[in-house]
Design an enzyme around this catalytic site. Structure first.
Site, PDB file in Angstrom:
ATOM      1  N   ASP A 169       0.825  -1.212   0.000  1.00  0.00           N
ATOM      2  CA  ASP A 169       0.000   0.000   0.000  1.00  0.00           C
ATOM      3  C   ASP A 169       0.863   1.267   0.000  1.00  0.00           C
ATOM      4  O   ASP A 169       1.957   1.273   0.567  1.00  0.00           O
ATOM      5  CB  ASP A 169      -0.897  -0.018   1.238  1.00  0.00           C
TER       6      ASP A 169
ATOM      7  N   ASN B 268     -10.279  -3.497  -6.760  1.00  0.00           N
ATOM      8  CA  ASN B 268      -9.431  -2.553  -7.510  1.00  0.00           C
ATOM      9  C   ASN B 268      -9.919  -2.275  -8.938  1.00  0.00           C
ATOM     10  O   ASN B 268      -9.470  -1.308  -9.561  1.00  0.00           O
ATOM     11  CB  ASN B 268      -7.972  -3.013  -7.553  1.00  0.00           C
TER      12      ASN B 268
HETATM   13  C1  FPP Z   1      -2.094  -0.042  -3.301  1.00  0.00           C
HETATM   14  O1  FPP Z   1      -1.555   1.275  -3.254  1.00  0.00           O
HETATM   15  C2  FPP Z   1      -1.507  -0.768  -4.418  1.00  0.00           C
HETATM   16  C3  FPP Z   1      -2.214  -1.361  -5.429  1.00  0.00           C
HETATM   17  C4  FPP Z   1      -3.681  -1.340  -5.478  1.00  0.00           C
HETATM   18  C5  FPP Z   1      -1.540  -2.035  -6.553  1.00  0.00           C
HETATM   19  C6  FPP Z   1      -0.247  -2.690  -6.225  1.00  0.00           C
HETATM   20  C7  FPP Z   1       0.379  -3.129  -7.478  1.00  0.00           C
HETATM   21  C8  FPP Z   1       1.699  -3.120  -7.725  1.00  0.00           C
HETATM   22  C9  FPP Z   1       2.723  -2.719  -6.728  1.00  0.00           C
HETATM   23  C10 FPP Z   1       2.217  -3.589  -9.031  1.00  0.00           C
HETATM   24  C11 FPP Z   1       1.958  -5.050  -9.186  1.00  0.00           C
HETATM   25  C12 FPP Z   1       2.851  -5.639 -10.156  1.00  0.00           C
HETATM   26  C13 FPP Z   1       3.548  -6.742  -9.925  1.00  0.00           C
HETATM   27  C14 FPP Z   1       4.500  -7.155 -10.930  1.00  0.00           C
HETATM   28  C15 FPP Z   1       3.386  -7.586  -8.712  1.00  0.00           C
HETATM   29  P1  FPP Z   1      -2.498   2.516  -3.556  1.00  0.00           P
HETATM   30  O2  FPP Z   1      -2.422   2.825  -4.991  1.00  0.00           O
HETATM   31  O3  FPP Z   1      -3.886   2.233  -3.059  1.00  0.00           O
HETATM   32  O4  FPP Z   1      -1.808   3.607  -2.705  1.00  0.00           O
HETATM   33  P2  FPP Z   1      -2.499   4.873  -2.024  1.00  0.00           P
HETATM   34  O5  FPP Z   1      -3.271   4.331  -0.849  1.00  0.00           O
HETATM   35  O6  FPP Z   1      -1.334   5.691  -1.601  1.00  0.00           O
HETATM   36  O7  FPP Z   1      -3.363   5.532  -3.046  1.00  0.00           O
END
Ligand code: FPP
Length: 244
Positions: A25, A73
């Protein structure tokens, strides 16, 4: 004799968790702080995912699970969803190039929602790495714990309907075996960076006795040092599993 570890873990091997689950996250906030689009946060998050996989393998963690994309998501903007899919595609290409790593890759989640190339890519990597034993890397994609449980209940209900399972034969083991994680040990340590204190529909059944570890670092900045701190905290916990 066990293979020597490439790096020394911060605690003796007997105090290491057998299974760590990571909630990646904070990518969006990491990008916002730098005036970048959210997708740049996911690019850096994916880079960091690879660094953390490497580190966990080097210190001898046997099972690691990463929450890469939840059933919720899909509600994000198309551009963001497409970027995450693209990062997963790129990752599959890299895994193919490093098949000597002796790491098994398992996908936890409903793959049927993905485009055929991604679904087939996941299926073939799972098949081609299934005998690799040094570490199991689980990618939770289109994963939600409640969705997983609903699908497990449907499977068991069907078996009861078909007469191959009696209701009184249903045990915790029967249910565990109907989940995506059927071949994995329960989660010992769940890590959520970025200052949020929730587990967001991630591995609810499997984390029944997991130790939870939260920290403020945003996922793209979450480093090997942060893993060490979590492992040191974990080693100090007194796990009683409901006993005394
Ligand atoms: C949450 O942070 C993260 C996600 C919903 C996506 C995570 C995906 C990746 C790190 C890439 C995946 C790829 C591979 C190769 C495994 P957020 O976007 O909700 O963060 P925020 O709370 O700061 O908005």
């Amino acid at each position: 004799m066990a293979k020597p570890k490439a790096k020394t873990p911060p605690v003796p091997a007997e105090f290491l968790p057998k299974h760590i689950a990571f909630i990646m996250d904070g990518n969006g906030r990491w990008a916002k702080k730098r005036g970048l689009p959210r997708t740049a946060g996911h690019v850096e998050g994916a880079r960091n995912f690879k660094r953390i996989v490497r580190y966990c393998k080097d210190i001898g963690i046997e099972n690691i699970t990463f929450y890469a994309f939840s059933t919720e998501n899909w509600k994000r903007p198309d551009e963001e969803v497409s970027k995450i899919m693209e990062l997963m595609r790129e990752y599959l290409v890299e895994v193919r190039k490093h098949m000597t790593e002796n790491t098994r890759l398992i996908v936890l989640g409903d793959k049927s929602a993905f485009s055929p190339d991604l679904k087939n890519g996941f299926d073939s990597i799972e098949k081609d790495t299934k005998d690799f034993k040094e570490m199991t890397l689980n990618l939770a994609v289109n994963y939600g714990s409640r969705h997983e449980m609903v699908s497990a209940v449907k499977q068991l209900a069907q078996q009861v309907k078909d007469g191959t399972l009696q209701p009184e034969e249903i045990t915790e083991e029967t249910i565990s075996n109907a989940l995506y994680t059927k071949e994995l040990p329960d989660v010992d340590l769940m890590i959520r960076p970025s200052g949020e204190f929730r587990i967001s529909n991630f591995l609810l059944w499997q984390s029944a006795y997991a130790e939870l570890y939260f920290c403020d670092t945003l996922w793209p900045d979450f480093s090997a040092k942060d893993v060490d701190q979590a492992l040191i905290a974990y080693a100090k916990r007194n796990r009683r599993f409901g006993g005394l």
